[in-house]
Write a protein that holds these residues in place. Structure first.
Motif, PDB file in Angstrom:
ATOM      1  N   ASP A  38       0.804  -1.220   0.000  1.00 31.56           N
ATOM      2  CA  ASP A  38       0.000   0.000   0.000  1.00 31.56           C
ATOM      3  C   ASP A  38       0.836   1.269   0.000  1.00 31.56           C
ATOM      4  O   ASP A  38       0.297   2.384   0.007  1.00 31.56           O
ATOM      5  N   GLY A  39       2.165   1.129   0.000  1.00 30.68           N
ATOM      6  CA  GLY A  39       3.039   2.287   0.012  1.00 30.68           C
ATOM      7  C   GLY A  39       3.283   2.868   1.386  1.00 30.68           C
ATOM      8  O   GLY A  39       4.099   3.784   1.542  1.00 30.68           O
ATOM      9  N   GLU A  40       2.589   2.361   2.387  1.00 30.90           N
ATOM     10  CA  GLU A  40       2.757   2.859   3.750  1.00 30.90           C
ATOM     11  C   GLU A  40       4.041   2.305   4.371  1.00 30.90           C
ATOM     12  O   GLU A  40       4.509   1.227   4.006  1.00 30.90           O
ATOM     13  N   LEU A  41       4.576   3.069   5.321  1.00 29.47           N
ATOM     14  CA  LEU A  41       5.768   2.653   6.039  1.00 29.47           C
ATOM     15  C   LEU A  41       5.367   1.906   7.306  1.00 29.47           C
ATOM     16  O   LEU A  41       4.510   2.383   8.068  1.00 29.47           O
ATOM     17  N   TYR A  42       5.985   0.745   7.526  1.00 25.24           N
ATOM     18  CA  TYR A  42       5.676  -0.077   8.685  1.00 25.24           C
ATOM     19  C   TYR A  42       6.940  -0.378   9.473  1.00 25.24           C
ATOM     20  O   TYR A  42       8.014  -0.560   8.904  1.00 25.24           O
ATOM     21  N   LEU A  43       6.792  -0.435  10.775  1.00 28.15           N
ATOM     22  CA  LEU A  43       7.808  -0.999  11.651  1.00 28.15           C
ATOM     23  C   LEU A  43       7.396  -2.418  12.023  1.00 28.15           C
ATOM     24  O   LEU A  43       6.210  -2.719  12.155  1.00 28.15           O
ATOM     25  N   LEU A  44       8.406  -3.277  12.183  1.00 27.70           N
ATOM     26  CA  LEU A  44       8.201  -4.616  12.711  1.00 27.70           C
ATOM     27  C   LEU A  44       8.982  -4.700  14.020  1.00 27.70           C
ATOM     28  O   LEU A  44      10.124  -5.151  14.061  1.00 27.70           O
ATOM     29  N   PRO A  45       8.380  -4.220  15.118  1.00 25.06           N
ATOM     30  CA  PRO A  45       9.104  -4.146  16.385  1.00 25.06           C
ATOM     31  C   PRO A  45       9.172  -5.493  17.088  1.00 25.06           C
ATOM     32  O   PRO A  45       8.323  -6.371  16.900  1.00 25.06           O
ATOM     33  N   ARG A  46      10.184  -5.641  17.905  1.00 26.51           N
ATOM     34  CA  ARG A  46      10.253  -6.758  18.838  1.00 26.51           C
ATOM     35  C   ARG A  46       9.370  -6.409  20.031  1.00 26.51           C
ATOM     36  O   ARG A  46       9.572  -5.388  20.684  1.00 26.51           O
ATOM     37  N   LEU A  47       8.381  -7.250  20.293  1.00 28.91           N
ATOM     38  CA  LEU A  47       7.475  -7.076  21.418  1.00 28.91           C
ATOM     39  C   LEU A  47       7.861  -8.089  22.483  1.00 28.91           C
ATOM     40  O   LEU A  47       7.896  -9.291  22.215  1.00 28.91           O
ATOM     41  N   ARG A  55       8.064 -11.567  20.485  1.00 27.75           N
ATOM     42  CA  ARG A  55       7.353 -11.756  19.224  1.00 27.75           C
ATOM     43  C   ARG A  55       7.711 -10.583  18.314  1.00 27.75           C
ATOM     44  O   ARG A  55       8.262  -9.587  18.769  1.00 27.75           O
ATOM     45  N   ILE A  56       7.350 -10.704  17.039  1.00 23.21           N
ATOM     46  CA  ILE A  56       7.576  -9.613  16.096  1.00 23.21           C
ATOM     47  C   ILE A  56       6.216  -9.074  15.679  1.00 23.21           C
ATOM     48  O   ILE A  56       5.362  -9.809  15.181  1.00 23.21           O
ATOM     49  N   GLY A  57       6.009  -7.794  15.921  1.00 24.38           N
ATOM     50  CA  GLY A  57       4.738  -7.161  15.600  1.00 24.38           C
ATOM     51  C   GLY A  57       4.803  -6.397  14.301  1.00 24.38           C
ATOM     52  O   GLY A  57       5.810  -6.400  13.584  1.00 24.38           O
ATOM     53  N   ILE A  58       3.696  -5.720  13.989  1.00 26.59           N
ATOM     54  CA  ILE A  58       3.667  -4.829  12.836  1.00 26.59           C
ATOM     55  C   ILE A  58       2.886  -3.588  13.233  1.00 26.59           C
ATOM     56  O   ILE A  58       1.850  -3.671  13.903  1.00 26.59           O
ATOM     57  N   ALA A  59       3.388  -2.420  12.849  1.00 31.32           N
ATOM     58  CA  ALA A  59       2.772  -1.156  13.212  1.00 31.32           C
ATOM     59  C   ALA A  59       3.004  -0.152  12.092  1.00 31.32           C
ATOM     60  O   ALA A  59       4.135   0.010  11.628  1.00 31.32           O
ATOM     61  N   ARG A  60       1.929   0.499  11.666  1.00 26.07           N
ATOM     62  CA  ARG A  60       2.055   1.530  10.630  1.00 26.07           C
ATOM     63  C   ARG A  60       2.610   2.801  11.255  1.00 26.07           C
ATOM     64  O   ARG A  60       2.168   3.235  12.319  1.00 26.07           O
ATOM     65  N   VAL A  61       3.592   3.399  10.582  1.00 29.60           N
ATOM     66  CA  VAL A  61       4.206   4.622  11.091  1.00 29.60           C
ATOM     67  C   VAL A  61       3.321   5.812  10.736  1.00 29.60           C
ATOM     68  O   VAL A  61       2.930   6.001   9.581  1.00 29.60           O
ATOM     69  N   LEU A  62       3.006   6.619  11.744  1.00 28.57           N
ATOM     70  CA  LEU A  62       2.226   7.836  11.550  1.00 28.57           C
ATOM     71  C   LEU A  62       3.187   8.994  11.309  1.00 28.57           C
ATOM     72  O   LEU A  62       4.124   9.208  12.084  1.00 28.57           O
ATOM     73  N   VAL A  77       3.276 -10.590  13.505  1.00 28.83           N
ATOM     74  CA  VAL A  77       3.518 -11.298  12.247  1.00 28.83           C
ATOM     75  C   VAL A  77       4.364 -12.553  12.433  1.00 28.83           C
ATOM     76  O   VAL A  77       4.421 -13.408  11.546  1.00 28.83           O
ATOM     77  N   LEU A  78       5.054 -12.678  13.570  1.00 29.96           N
ATOM     78  CA  LEU A  78       5.882 -13.868  13.810  1.00 29.96           C
ATOM     79  C   LEU A  78       5.922 -14.136  15.307  1.00 29.96           C
ATOM     80  O   LEU A  78       6.145 -13.219  16.101  1.00 29.96           O
TER      81      LEU A  78
END
Length: 351
Positions: A38-47, A55-62, A77-78
């Motif tokens: 979608d062209g959006e920027l995402y982080l995949l942080p370690r939670l 775990r590895i999450g996913i979060a859209r950057v605002l 996501v993992l």
């Protein structure tokens, strides 16, 4: 360091744990990143949940006015679901690094699988940042001239370069950075530091390995089969006294490849414990554009040290740990772990 052509300028905290979120009880940190379909920027942080289960999450950057100001969480996501990602007293999928590789049309993730024999690097791939196909733990091709089986050792801070290069043996390849650690005492008490016979500096250093491109094109699983191992860079500067490790995927700059890395000082207690007496700082080096196993230039002083309260106080105090770099409106931004508890962002600027 004044002659190094790049610097970091802090912006602030972009993600911190939610007080009522069990999966974040012990922090959000050390993210990977990427652009989604979608062209959006995402982080995949370690939670990190209670008990240091990651775990590895996913979060859209605002983003506001070209500046990252926060995130919108969108789940995980993992998770540590495979036997080699879970032990009797520990579990985790940790510290992801992602590289978008246009030649493959894939995001390639390296992550630390914290399983029954400790931390070992694994590889996964995705075309959308959400659904990841595991390729398994890394397999290191044996090279008798090196007198080492790299599969014996803990290995972290691994990341692929985004463009194919010509390896030292003349083969078009993807290059990958990694950091073996020679201390085997956590696996076999009394064994201690057990490096290859030719290694004189036993501090954890950055290595580089290669995967022939034709093997990847025939079977993407080859991304987890590394060969042609060699040392790239050992600790040199004062802020790297104990060890160094690669940060985000290197980026192309006029001088070659810009690699952000971390350097560690202080006192290490074991290799698996959450450290309390260390200092992690961010440095950088420039690798040759055509021969990325050669360091052209590096910082003698850190680009960033743990100076703010968010960087000094947390699960592991005094840590800045860069793991992702993304361009927003023509400006590169570096996302980094803060004291193993939060995620910060800084601008990467040219001096």
């Amino acid at each position: 360091m004044t002659d190094f052509p790049y610097a970091l300028e802090r912006i602030g905290v972009v993600m911190e744990p939610l007080p009522d979120e069990p999966l974040e009880a012990e922090g959000v940190l050390n993210p990977a990143s990427g652009r989604g379909p979608d062209g959006e920027l995402y982080l995949l942080p370690r939670l990190v949940a209670a008990g240091n289960v990651s775990r590895i999450g996913i979060a859209r950057v605002l983003v506001e006015d070209g500046v990252p100001v926060g995130v919108e969480r969108q789940g995980t996501v993992l998770e540590p679901e495979r036997t080699w990602e879970t032990g009797a007293q520990n579990a985790g999928v940790e510290d992801p690094r992602t590289t978008w590789v246009p030649a493959l049309g894939l995001h390639v993730m390296t992550y630390v699988a914290y399983g029954p024999l400790g931390p070992h690097t694994a590889v996964a791939v995705s075309d959308d940042l959400r659904t990841w196909r595991r390729l398994g733990p890394v397999r290191f091709a044996y090279d008798d001239a090196l007198d080492v089986d790299l599969a014996l050792y803990f290995n972290k801070d691994c990341v692929f370069l985004p463009e194919p290069v010509t390896a030292p043996d003349g083969t078009p390849s993807l290059a990958v950075l990694h950091r073996p650690a020679w201390d085997l005492s956590e696996i076999r008490p009394g064994e201690g530091v057990h490096p290859p016979s030719w290694v004189t500096d036993t501090r954890p250093s950055i290595w580089i390995s290669f995967v022939p491109l034709d093997r990847i094109c025939a079977d993407v699983g080859a991304l987890a089969e590394w060969r042609g191992h060699r040392v790239l860079a050992a600790p040199e500067a004062d802020f790297e006294e104990l060890k160094i490790g690669a940060g985000p995927a290197p980026i192309r700059v006029p001088e070659g490849w810009l690699l952000l890395h971390h350097g560690v000082t202080g006192e290490l207690v074991g290799s698996l414990a959450q450290q309390q007496n260390v200092n992690y700082a961010a440095g950088a080096m420039i690798l040759d554009a055509d021969r990325p196993w050669e360091v052209v230039r590096r910082t003698s002083e850190p680009l960033m040290t743990a100076d703010t309260e968010d960087e000094r106080s947390g699960i592991v105090p005094n840590v800045v740990f860069p793991t992702a770099v993304e361009e927003i409106d023509g400006v590169r931004h570096v996302f980094y772990g803060m004291a193993d508890s939060k995620i910060g962002v800084a601008r990467l600027v040219r001096r």
